[in-house]
Write a protein that holds these residues in place. Structure first.
Motif, PDB file in Angstrom:
ATOM      1  N   UNK A 315       0.799  -1.238   0.000  1.00 50.10           N
ATOM      2  CA  UNK A 315       0.000   0.000   0.000  1.00 50.10           C
ATOM      3  C   UNK A 315       0.824   1.276   0.000  1.00 50.10           C
ATOM      4  N   UNK A 316       1.938   1.293   0.740  1.00 48.02           N
ATOM      5  CA  UNK A 316       2.772   2.495   0.783  1.00 48.02           C
ATOM      6  C   UNK A 316       3.298   2.841  -0.614  1.00 48.02           C
ATOM      7  N   UNK A 317       3.747   1.798  -1.330  1.00 51.11           N
ATOM      8  CA  UNK A 317       4.249   2.010  -2.681  1.00 51.11           C
ATOM      9  C   UNK A 317       3.131   2.483  -3.600  1.00 51.11           C
ATOM     10  N   UNK A 318       1.974   1.877  -3.485  1.00 46.70           N
ATOM     11  CA  UNK A 318       0.852   2.270  -4.339  1.00 46.70           C
ATOM     12  C   UNK A 318       0.429   3.713  -4.080  1.00 46.70           C
ATOM     13  N   UNK A 319       0.422   4.142  -2.821  1.00 44.61           N
ATOM     14  CA  UNK A 319       0.082   5.537  -2.537  1.00 44.61           C
ATOM     15  C   UNK A 319       1.087   6.480  -3.212  1.00 44.61           C
ATOM     16  N   UNK A 320       2.385   6.104  -3.158  1.00 42.39           N
ATOM     17  CA  UNK A 320       3.399   6.936  -3.817  1.00 42.39           C
ATOM     18  C   UNK A 320       3.176   6.991  -5.323  1.00 42.39           C
ATOM     19  N   UNK A 321       2.606   5.906  -5.870  1.00 39.65           N
ATOM     20  CA  UNK A 321       2.313   5.848  -7.298  1.00 39.65           C
ATOM     21  C   UNK A 321       0.970   6.500  -7.637  1.00 39.65           C
TER      22      UNK A 321
END
Length: 490
Positions: A315-321
């Motif tokens: 989720x953290x990576x997806x939010x950054x994306x």
């Protein structure tokens, strides 16, 4: 205001001048309601209209400040829910009230388990649970499994079975089909018809007006804690009911839009092949419960590990994306109920809102969150109010506001309008359409076919964890879509 319909010959239940306030908030302001014997009576209104509060008064959860209730001609004032059940009034809540660690038969009999010599009569309890489930055509459910192991739809069936076990004279159903498939909804309607034939009166709360018109004989509309109209369902146009609900014309529930698709923006992996959504597109995903729709979104957002999704996202990576996800389970995954609206809306932007030294700047947080109350029509005293104090529909709007505030460029929305009234749905559809026009790529999982047909540019159908068909919405018909979902020829 529409004049009330002539009261039925035999009244089962009569509420007169019911009032209830919570501090300065007047939730009920003199509501009156009449329910006939063997009648399905629809209670209609926007979120915050007072429906849930009125039903809590009727079912003994809370006590009214003023007003009277009569059940079959006798004064009725339940001290609590058990007292209400003893009088023959039972309620099925939209938000499930099961004990997840207990098994099926324990939940169905909870509070009324048969005993013999001071010990629970397990065979009798199992038999009663099996009979209650059989009335809902779900006798196949494993009675020994913990409720937490079942899907939300199956838990809803268990909740309904528990209410039926007490053989109620008045049964209150609050959004009973919000998590059910069309097949399960049809079975529920058959059960309702059987209950009505046996003399049971049913108060039916639903935001699906098509559903209400099919199942109910009469209706009452609440707005701002007051009764604003009632009548015979078959004699009242849907537009008139909508006007009473929202006090404005909502003739167009779904926005008129011409999609202008850009390049591919996001690919959903693990659906038996890549499923790509473009900039400016609203892609709908249909299928029966258990088809893998929710699992597909969760895996691609990185909430659940999957060997089929490359790069092992989290989720953290997806939010950054700039990829945002809206869970169908807002109570446990979508919101922090003890925090305020502002804190929930700004949850993913805390670093930007913090002062030097890492302290959150309250004014900046409130300034960021407050405009969303008007944009999405969130009914709350202020953005400092705890999200847990809001109705379910308003909670869902707060969860959506967080995605829009982030701002996400790809929105993965799992049942985004579950538990939201018609007026609010119209607002949210407009918002979703506007976001697509801004170039965002949007994926919508929904069990409500009119929503997919009215909102989406393309619809993909899943079965057995894979997409079995995907084509532009105008090329589908509902029978063809359902045939694809169940795996038979149209």
């Amino acid at each position: 205001m529409q004049q009330p319909a002539t009261a039925p010959m035999s009244l089962r239940l009569k509420l007169t001048g019911i009032k209830k306030a919570f501090g300065a908030t007047r939730a009920l302001d003199g509501v009156s309601l009449e329910i006939g014997e063997a009648e399905v009576h629809a209670l209609i209104g926007e979120n915050g209209a007072g429906k849930s509060t009125l039903m809590k008064v009727l079912s003994g959860v809370i006590q009214p400040d003023a007003g009277t209730m009569q059940l079959e001609g006798h004064a009725y004032a339940p001290a609590d829910t058990l007292d209400a059940r003893r009088h023959g009034v039972a309620m099925i809540y939209q938000e499930l009230s099961l004990a997840p660690h207990l098994n099926v038969w324990e939940n169905i009999g909870l509070g009324a388990l048969p005993n013999r010599g001071g010990w629970i009569d397990r065979p009798a309890a199992r038999q009663r649970a099996r009979e209650a489930l059989a009335r809902l055509a779900h006798e196949h459910l494993d009675l020994e499994r913990a409720v937490a192991d079942f899907s939300i739809a199956e838990q809803q069936i268990i909740e309904i079975a528990r209410a039926l076990l007490s053989n109620p004279r008045v049964l209150i159903m609050d959004e009973p089909t919000s998590s059910l498939t069309q097949a399960d909804t049809r079975k529920l309607f058959e059960v309702i018809a059987q209950l009505r034939a046996s003399g049971v009166s049913i108060i039916y709360i639903s935001h699906f007006l098509e559903e209400v018109r099919e199942v109910a004989q009469r209706y009452t509309v609440l707005k701002d804690g007051r009764t604003v109209g009632s009548g015979v369902m078959a004699d009242t146009p849907q537009s008139e009911i909508l006007r009473m609900m929202v006090d404005r014309d909502v003739s167009e529930l779904y926005p008129q839009r011409s999609a202008k698709l850009g390049p591919p923006r996001f690919t959903l992996e693990g659906a038996g092949g890549p499923l790509t959504v473009h900039e400016g597109e609203i892609l709908g995903i249909a299928g029966l419960i258990g088809a893998g729709r929710t699992e597909l979104l969760r895996a691609n957002f990185g909430l659940d590990p999957s060997a089929h999704v490359k790069g092992r996202p989290n989720p953290r990576k997806r939010w950054r994306e700039r990829v945002g996800f809206l869970s169908e389970n807002r109570k446990e995954e979508g919101l922090m109920l003890v925090l305020s609206l502002a804190e929930n809306i700004g949850l993913t932007k805390y670093p930007e809102l913090a002062r030097a030294g890492g302290y959150l700047a309250p004014r900046r947080l409130l300034g960021m969150a407050t405009p969303w109350l008007g944009t999405l029509g969130i009914k709350a005293r202020a953005s400092e109010q705890a999200v847990g104090d809001l109705s379910g529909g308003n909670q869902q709007k707060v969860a959506l506001a967080r995605l829009m505030e982030h701002p996400a460029e790809v929105l993965l929305l799992d049942e985004p309008t579950r538990g939201i009234d018609v007026g609010s749905k119209a607002q949210l559809y407009q918002v979703i359409a506007r976001l697509a026009e801004q170039g965002k790529a949007i994926v919508v999982v929904s069990s409500y076919l009119p929503e997919l047909f009215g909102l989406c540019d393309r619809i993909a159908v899943m079965r057995g964890g894979a997409v079995v068909a995907c084509k532009p919405t105008p090329e589908w018909t509902e029978p063809e879509l359902m045939s694809a979902a169940v795996g038979v020829s149209a």
